[in-house]
Design an enzyme around this catalytic site. Structure first.
Site, PDB file in Angstrom:
ATOM      1  N   CYS A  52      -0.465   4.102   2.475  1.00  0.00           N
ATOM      2  CA  CYS A  52      -0.473   3.952   3.933  1.00  0.00           C
ATOM      3  C   CYS A  52      -0.217   2.495   4.311  1.00  0.00           C
ATOM      4  O   CYS A  52       0.909   2.036   4.234  1.00  0.00           O
ATOM      5  CB  CYS A  52      -1.759   4.482   4.532  1.00  0.00           C
ATOM      6  SG  CYS A  52      -3.266   3.981   3.681  1.00  0.00           S
ATOM      7  N   SER A  53      -1.249   1.771   4.689  1.00  0.00           N
ATOM      8  CA  SER A  53      -1.007   0.431   5.218  1.00  0.00           C
ATOM      9  C   SER A  53      -2.177  -0.500   4.960  1.00  0.00           C
ATOM     10  O   SER A  53      -2.393  -1.444   5.713  1.00  0.00           O
ATOM     11  CB  SER A  53      -0.758   0.513   6.723  1.00  0.00           C
ATOM     12  OG  SER A  53      -1.878   1.120   7.341  1.00  0.00           O
ATOM     13  N   CYS A  54      -2.960  -0.266   3.895  1.00  0.00           N
ATOM     14  CA  CYS A  54      -4.134  -1.092   3.627  1.00  0.00           C
ATOM     15  C   CYS A  54      -3.718  -2.553   3.467  1.00  0.00           C
ATOM     16  O   CYS A  54      -2.741  -2.854   2.783  1.00  0.00           O
ATOM     17  CB  CYS A  54      -4.851  -0.590   2.377  1.00  0.00           C
ATOM     18  SG  CYS A  54      -5.418   1.111   2.578  1.00  0.00           S
ATOM     19  N   CYS A  62       0.891  -1.159   0.000  1.00  0.00           N
ATOM     20  CA  CYS A  62       0.000   0.000   0.000  1.00  0.00           C
ATOM     21  C   CYS A  62       0.925   1.203   0.000  1.00  0.00           C
ATOM     22  O   CYS A  62       1.527   1.517   1.026  1.00  0.00           O
ATOM     23  CB  CYS A  62      -0.930   0.039   1.223  1.00  0.00           C
ATOM     24  SG  CYS A  62      -1.936   1.539   1.214  1.00  0.00           S
TER      25      CYS A  62
HETATM   26 FE    FE Z   1      -3.359   1.987   2.896  1.00  0.00          FE
END
Ligand code: FE
Length: 191
Positions: A95-97, A92
């Site tokens: 971010c951090s999906c 991602c």
């Molecule tokens: Fe994300």
């Protein structure tokens, strides 16, 4: 960041917007119960059952829900199969999906800026960092997760596993092999 999160949490509790016990339960659920073992069962079934594999690739969300895994951060799942021609890597960049229902909470490196940038600039270099060397003619496709779509890599089934049960197969499926930073374990190779 820790301090900011704690300050925010304190404020939300004081205002009565969140219940600390409920929050702890959610964290405990994703730390202890929901984890890569879920995804491993999905992969093992796909290796074992061609019809399920087809379904999984066509409608990941429904096929995964059929195993009982659904919910937050997994509402729209897309499963990308590794082939001898193409290896898949998930990141991602924003971010951090991450697909929580099948993999649990993301590892720290997944959320780190170096991984997020290098995965798109130099995916082969990222794999080298993880100790993975692919054949030079196997291309790497990088999938950028979003708030809407979460990807799960379907790793290649290791050779020498004919006739194995789904339970045995699932043991070979590592978390990293479902992100694409690793491969499924070969039989007899330790974790
Ligand atoms: Fe994300």
């Amino acid at each position: 960041m820790d301090v900011r999160v704690r300050a925010l949490q304190t404020l939300l509790v004081q205002k009565g917007y969140i219940e600390p016990a409920a929050l702890d339960r959610i964290i405990e659920l994703y730390e202890k119960e929901v984890g890569p073992h879920n995804g491993a069962r999905v992969v093992a079934r796909a290796w074992d059952d061609p019809a399920y594999r087809d379904w999984l690739l066509k409608d990941g969300t429904a096929a995964i829900a059929d195993m009982g895994y659904s919910g937050r951060q997994g509402e729209h799942m897309v499963v990308v199969p590794n082939t001898p021609e193409q290896h898949n890597l998930v990141v991602c960049t924003l971010c951090s999906c991450y697909p929580w229902p099948v993999l649990g909470l993301p590892p720290v490196w997944y959320k780190s800026a170096p991984y997020r940038s290098k995965a798109v600039i130099d995916p082969r270099g990222v794999l080298a960092d993880f100790g993975v060397t692919l054949p030079p003619d196997q291309r790497i496709r990088v999938w950028d997760s979003t708030a809407e779509v979460r990807y799960l890599v379907l790793p290649l089934r290791p050779a020498g596993t004919d006739g194995w049960s789904r339970e045995q197969l699932a043991e070979l499926v590592t978390r990293d092999s479902m992100i694409g930073t690793g491969l499924a374990r070969a039989p007899g190779v330790q974790a």
